[in-house]
Design a protein around this motif. Structure first.
Motif, short mmCIF file in Angstrom:
data_model
loop_
_atom_site.label_atom_id
_atom_site.label_comp_id
_atom_site.label_asym_id
_atom_site.label_seq_id
_atom_site.Cartn_x
_atom_site.Cartn_y
_atom_site.Cartn_z
N ALA A 1 -26.32 -33.33 31.45
CA ALA A 1 -27.42 -33.00 30.53
C ALA A 1 -28.35 -31.97 31.16
O ALA A 1 -28.88 -31.10 30.47
N ASP A 2 -28.56 -32.06 32.47
CA ASP A 2 -29.44 -31.11 33.15
C ASP A 2 -28.82 -29.73 33.30
O ASP A 2 -29.54 -28.75 33.46
N GLN A 3 -27.50 -29.64 33.24
CA GLN A 3 -26.86 -28.33 33.40
C GLN A 3 -27.26 -27.38 32.28
O GLN A 3 -27.51 -26.20 32.53
N ASN A 4 -27.34 -27.88 31.06
CA ASN A 4 -27.79 -27.02 29.95
C ASN A 4 -29.22 -26.58 30.16
O ASN A 4 -29.57 -25.42 29.90
N LEU A 5 -30.06 -27.49 30.61
CA LEU A 5 -31.46 -27.15 30.87
C LEU A 5 -31.57 -26.06 31.94
O LEU A 5 -32.35 -25.12 31.81
N MET A 6 -30.76 -26.17 32.99
CA MET A 6 -30.78 -25.16 34.06
C MET A 6 -30.30 -23.81 33.52
O MET A 6 -30.86 -22.77 33.89
N MET A 7 -29.30 -23.81 32.65
CA MET A 7 -28.79 -22.56 32.09
C MET A 7 -29.89 -21.87 31.27
O MET A 7 -30.13 -20.67 31.42
N VAL B 1 -31.62 -16.08 43.96
CA VAL B 1 -32.05 -17.48 43.83
C VAL B 1 -30.86 -18.35 43.42
O VAL B 1 -30.64 -19.43 43.96
N GLY B 2 -30.05 -17.86 42.47
CA GLY B 2 -28.87 -18.60 42.04
C GLY B 2 -27.88 -18.80 43.17
O GLY B 2 -27.33 -19.89 43.35
N LEU B 3 -27.64 -17.76 43.95
CA LEU B 3 -26.72 -17.88 45.08
C LEU B 3 -27.28 -18.83 46.15
O LEU B 3 -26.53 -19.60 46.76
N SER B 4 -28.58 -18.81 46.34
CA SER B 4 -29.20 -19.73 47.30
C SER B 4 -29.02 -21.18 46.86
O SER B 4 -28.72 -22.07 47.67
N LEU B 5 -29.20 -21.44 45.56
CA LEU B 5 -28.97 -22.78 45.04
C LEU B 5 -27.51 -23.19 45.22
O LEU B 5 -27.20 -24.33 45.59
N LEU C 1 -34.15 -17.75 30.66
CA LEU C 1 -35.57 -17.45 30.44
C LEU C 1 -36.15 -16.65 31.62
O LEU C 1 -36.91 -15.71 31.41
N MET C 2 -35.75 -17.01 32.84
CA MET C 2 -36.23 -16.25 34.01
C MET C 2 -35.73 -14.82 33.98
O MET C 2 -36.48 -13.88 34.28
N ILE C 3 -34.47 -14.62 33.63
CA ILE C 3 -33.92 -13.27 33.56
C ILE C 3 -34.65 -12.45 32.50
O ILE C 3 -35.02 -11.29 32.74
#
Length: 133
Positions: A72-78, A112-116, A83-85
């Motif tokens: 469920a959190d994966q959609n929120l992260m996407m 940031v994505g690669l760091s995560l 939104l950040m982009i």
């Protein structure tokens, strides 16, 4: 219970079953849990409802619930990344393409994505479970 029907003491029994090679036998374990373990727990709870309480817990049920929460959190992260982009593109954009910093902003978001990804990968390699905390 004493003469006034008050509880004066209690005893507990905990049964722990350890299963080896869980990953390779996942389907067999799931079938055992659904067909045998949970059925026995339900039958024990119903048969002895007046004398004692039966609570059944399995690691598998915790794991399934955790997987659902993460999914469920994966959609929120996407949506958060999109939104950040969009925010970075709008804030750093200029009419002059030479001075526009949209690519810089996008690279920051990618960084940031690669760091995560590295952090999650390292934690997975070390066996640290991913939770919502």
């Amino acid at each position: 219970r004493d003469g006034s029907n008050a509880i004066t003491g209690a005893k507990a029994l905990q049964v722990i079953m350890s299963i080896q090679d869980v990953v390779a036998r996942e389907d067999e374990i799931l079938k055992f849990e659904n067909d045998v373990f949970l059925a026995k727990c339900d039958a024990s709870s119903a048969a002895n409802a007046n004398s004692h309480s039966t609570y059944c817990n399995s690691f598998r049920s915790y794991s399934d619930e955790s997987d659902r929460a993460i999914a469920a959190d994966q959609n929120l992260m996407m949506y958060a990344m999109m939104l950040m982009i969009a925010y970075v593109a709008v804030v750093l954009a200029r009419r002059d393409l030479v001075e526009s910093k949209v690519l810089l902003g996008l690279l920051i978001v990618v960084n940031v994505g690669l760091s995560l990804g590295v952090a999650f990968g390292l934690c997975g390699y070390l066996g640290i479970p991913f939770t919502q905390m």
